[in-house]
Design a protein around this motif. Sequence first.
Motif, PDB file in Angstrom:
ATOM      1  N   LEU A   8       0.827  -1.209   0.000  1.00 23.54           N
ATOM      2  CA  LEU A   8       0.000   0.000   0.000  1.00 23.54           C
ATOM      3  C   LEU A   8       0.863   1.263   0.000  1.00 23.54           C
ATOM      4  CD1 LEU A   8      -2.768  -1.075   2.551  1.00 23.54           C
ATOM      5  CD2 LEU A   8      -3.021  -0.801   0.082  1.00 23.54           C
ATOM      6  N   ARG A   9       1.942   1.243   0.792  1.00 21.17           N
ATOM      7  CA  ARG A   9       2.832   2.410   0.823  1.00 21.17           C
ATOM      8  C   ARG A   9       3.482   2.629  -0.545  1.00 21.17           C
ATOM      9  NH1 ARG A   9       4.772  -0.224   5.738  1.00 21.17           N
ATOM     10  NH2 ARG A   9       3.638   0.605   7.537  1.00 21.17           N
ATOM     11  N   ARG A  37       3.663   5.514  -5.837  1.00 21.57           N
ATOM     12  CA  ARG A  37       3.655   5.458  -7.302  1.00 21.57           C
ATOM     13  C   ARG A  37       2.472   6.210  -7.902  1.00 21.57           C
ATOM     14  NH1 ARG A  37       2.517   0.742  -8.996  1.00 21.57           N
ATOM     15  NH2 ARG A  37       2.526  -0.559  -7.127  1.00 21.57           N
ATOM     16  N   LEU A  38       1.345   6.162  -7.209  1.00 20.16           N
ATOM     17  CA  LEU A  38       0.135   6.792  -7.739  1.00 20.16           C
ATOM     18  C   LEU A  38      -0.069   8.207  -7.198  1.00 20.16           C
ATOM     19  CD1 LEU A  38      -2.257   3.725  -7.465  1.00 20.16           C
ATOM     20  CD2 LEU A  38      -1.143   4.595  -9.514  1.00 20.16           C
ATOM     21  N   SER A  39       0.897   8.682  -6.422  1.00 20.51           N
ATOM     22  CA  SER A  39       0.826  10.044  -5.849  1.00 20.51           C
ATOM     23  C   SER A  39      -0.457  10.262  -5.057  1.00 20.51           C
ATOM     24  CB  SER A  39       0.932  11.096  -6.969  1.00 20.51           C
ATOM     25  OG  SER A  39       2.152  10.959  -7.663  1.00 20.51           O
ATOM     26  N   LEU A  40      -0.804   9.266  -4.226  1.00 19.18           N
ATOM     27  CA  LEU A  40      -1.998   9.392  -3.392  1.00 19.18           C
ATOM     28  C   LEU A  40      -1.692  10.306  -2.212  1.00 19.18           C
ATOM     29  CD1 LEU A  40      -3.183   5.673  -3.324  1.00 19.18           C
ATOM     30  CD2 LEU A  40      -3.775   7.476  -4.937  1.00 19.18           C
ATOM     31  N   ASP A  41      -2.704  11.034  -1.760  1.00 19.39           N
ATOM     32  CA  ASP A  41      -2.478  11.974  -0.669  1.00 19.39           C
ATOM     33  C   ASP A  41      -2.177  11.221   0.623  1.00 19.39           C
ATOM     34  OD1 ASP A  41      -5.138  12.010   1.173  1.00 19.39           O
ATOM     35  OD2 ASP A  41      -5.681  11.666  -0.920  1.00 19.39           O
ATOM     36  N   GLN A  42      -1.352  11.839   1.464  1.00 17.37           N
ATOM     37  CA  GLN A  42      -0.878  11.210   2.683  1.00 17.37           C
ATOM     38  C   GLN A  42      -2.007  10.939   3.668  1.00 17.37           C
ATOM     39  OE1 GLN A  42       2.186  10.002   3.253  1.00 17.37           O
ATOM     40  NE2 GLN A  42       1.289   9.146   5.110  1.00 17.37           N
ATOM     41  N   ASP A  43      -3.001  11.805   3.710  1.00 19.90           N
ATOM     42  CA  ASP A  43      -4.114  11.614   4.639  1.00 19.90           C
ATOM     43  C   ASP A  43      -4.840  10.300   4.354  1.00 19.90           C
ATOM     44  OD1 ASP A  43      -3.589  13.945   5.949  1.00 19.90           O
ATOM     45  OD2 ASP A  43      -5.054  15.132   4.842  1.00 19.90           O
ATOM     46  N   GLY A  44      -5.060  10.029   3.073  1.00 20.13           N
ATOM     47  CA  GLY A  44      -5.742   8.793   2.710  1.00 20.13           C
ATOM     48  C   GLY A  44      -4.945   7.572   3.107  1.00 20.13           C
ATOM     49  N   MET A  45      -3.630   7.606   2.898  1.00 21.85           N
ATOM     50  CA  MET A  45      -2.779   6.481   3.261  1.00 21.85           C
ATOM     51  C   MET A  45      -2.738   6.298   4.776  1.00 21.85           C
ATOM     52  SD  MET A  45      -1.962   5.175   0.460  1.00 21.85           S
ATOM     53  CE  MET A  45      -0.963   3.914   1.275  1.00 21.85           C
ATOM     54  N   ILE A  96      -5.116   6.961   6.899  1.00 21.83           N
ATOM     55  CA  ILE A  96      -6.376   6.353   7.307  1.00 21.83           C
ATOM     56  C   ILE A  96      -6.370   4.855   7.019  1.00 21.83           C
ATOM     57  CG2 ILE A  96      -8.850   6.255   6.804  1.00 21.83           C
ATOM     58  CD1 ILE A  96      -8.743   9.286   6.356  1.00 21.83           C
ATOM     59  N   ILE A  97      -5.866   4.468   5.846  1.00 19.24           N
ATOM     60  CA  ILE A  97      -5.811   3.047   5.497  1.00 19.24           C
ATOM     61  C   ILE A  97      -4.928   2.291   6.482  1.00 19.24           C
ATOM     62  CG2 ILE A  97      -4.998   1.394   3.776  1.00 19.24           C
ATOM     63  CD1 ILE A  97      -5.821   3.348   1.617  1.00 19.24           C
ATOM     64  N   GLU A  98      -3.739   2.817   6.758  1.00 18.42           N
ATOM     65  CA  GLU A  98      -2.836   2.144   7.683  1.00 18.42           C
ATOM     66  C   GLU A  98      -3.426   2.114   9.092  1.00 18.42           C
ATOM     67  OE1 GLU A  98       1.205   3.367   7.620  1.00 18.42           O
ATOM     68  OE2 GLU A  98       1.344   3.385   5.435  1.00 18.42           O
ATOM     69  N   GLY A  99      -4.099   3.207   9.483  1.00 20.24           N
ATOM     70  CA  GLY A  99      -4.721   3.239  10.804  1.00 20.24           C
ATOM     71  C   GLY A  99      -5.810   2.203  10.942  1.00 20.24           C
ATOM     72  N   ALA A 100      -6.566   1.977   9.866  1.00 17.21           N
ATOM     73  CA  ALA A 100      -7.628   0.970   9.887  1.00 17.21           C
ATOM     74  C   ALA A 100      -7.040  -0.425  10.077  1.00 17.21           C
ATOM     75  CB  ALA A 100      -8.424   1.037   8.592  1.00 17.21           C
ATOM     76  N   ILE A 150      -7.112   5.889  14.133  1.00 18.11           N
ATOM     77  CA  ILE A 150      -7.126   5.748  12.679  1.00 18.11           C
ATOM     78  C   ILE A 150      -6.687   7.039  11.988  1.00 18.11           C
ATOM     79  CG2 ILE A 150      -8.569   5.254  10.659  1.00 18.11           C
ATOM     80  CD1 ILE A 150     -10.406   3.652  12.483  1.00 18.11           C
ATOM     81  N   VAL A 151      -7.268   8.154  12.379  1.00 14.15           N
ATOM     82  CA  VAL A 151      -7.047   9.408  11.646  1.00 14.15           C
ATOM     83  C   VAL A 151      -6.165  10.405  12.380  1.00 14.15           C
ATOM     84  CG1 VAL A 151      -9.282   9.159  10.527  1.00 14.15           C
ATOM     85  CG2 VAL A 151      -9.124  10.516  12.599  1.00 14.15           C
ATOM     86  N   GLY A 152      -5.738  10.088  13.609  1.00 14.61           N
ATOM     87  CA  GLY A 152      -4.957  11.041  14.392  1.00 14.61           C
ATOM     88  C   GLY A 152      -5.859  11.878  15.282  1.00 14.61           C
ATOM     89  N   ASP A 153      -5.273  12.812  16.006  1.00 13.49           N
ATOM     90  CA  ASP A 153      -6.037  13.639  16.944  1.00 13.49           C
ATOM     91  C   ASP A 153      -7.168  14.364  16.243  1.00 13.49           C
ATOM     92  OD1 ASP A 153      -4.520  12.890  19.051  1.00 13.49           O
ATOM     93  OD2 ASP A 153      -3.254  14.670  19.069  1.00 13.49           O
ATOM     94  N   ILE A 154      -8.343  14.327  16.868  1.00  5.52           N
ATOM     95  CA  ILE A 154      -9.514  15.017  16.339  1.00  5.52           C
ATOM     96  C   ILE A 154      -9.698  16.298  17.142  1.00  5.52           C
ATOM     97  CG2 ILE A 154     -12.011  14.909  15.970  1.00  5.52           C
ATOM     98  CD1 ILE A 154     -11.730  11.852  15.804  1.00  5.52           C
ATOM     99  N   GLU A 155      -9.515  17.422  16.494  1.00  6.91           N
ATOM    100  CA  GLU A 155      -9.667  18.711  17.170  1.00  6.91           C
ATOM    101  C   GLU A 155     -11.119  19.161  17.099  1.00  6.91           C
ATOM    102  OE1 GLU A 155      -7.103  19.976  18.622  1.00  6.91           O
ATOM    103  OE2 GLU A 155      -5.517  18.736  17.767  1.00  6.91           O
TER     104      GLU A 155
END
Length: 303
Positions: A39-40, A45-53, A55-59, A189-194
Amino acid sequence: MSDDRSSSQGSKSWLDKLLGAFSNDSEEPSSVDELKNFLRDAGTRLSLDQDGMTIIEGAFEISSQQAREAMIPRSQIVAISADQQPDDFLPIIMESAHSRYPVVDDNLDEIIGVLLVKDLLPLIMQNAEQRALFDMRKLMRPAMFIPESKRLNNLLKEFRDTRNHMAIVVDEYGGTAGLVTIEDILEQIVGDIEDEHDIEDEDDIRDLGDGSFAVKALTPIEDFNERFETRFSDDEFDTVGGLVMQRFGHLPRRLESTDLEQWRFTVMNADNRRIRLLKATPLGKGYTADDSEHASNAQDTSY
């Protein structure tokens, strides 16, 4: 027709791209670790945004994490006694600013329900005589109990199915070990929620204009020393928050203050596990150790 197809392909989400990369790859991952690495690599390779990655890893992570890893420990639980009257517990609610509280019969090992602050709204319209008839046991809701070993992914599903937002974590002897909320899991999953009360500022150190400074707790001690020509040691701790926590000797609440050398540090924002923001005021240059602190930032409402 071709324009519509082109538009559709151009608007593919990062998840569509990732699934496409997976289906086109000749070697499928054979383990969770291999899948994470895949996934990383695909994300890069596909230039996916870091936030999306993230969330996937956190899941993936919460499937192996247990309630004990995300819970608010017993020592930091704010609870209300079932025998307390509104005049007794309302100041507690106003100070801690949570949205729900465990209700105890005698002590934290005897939690008998959960109080939702929104259920107290009818008190506004009641007179003194009606308030005198207040019965916490009639107002509180059932508490949800889980073992320390409960997997976070299973707990999240259970929260969704039961519409609960908080669970009491019990140890092997049936005693209260802590509590965990749906927000605690989501933050894994997503980090601190403010929330709307949290302070957002890109600078670790911000001049407040009155001779004091707002300092993020995660500010490196080295950066603080460089900014103010101080000599705080970073042998034991890397951050200003760690240094201040050691001085307190406990997890401080909002507006608690402590003095370190020629500086006063006041907690401006903290949750149940960490200090988030500090107000640093130099002692001297018109300031003394008896000066009062005025921190106006609101509290964290994590449960």
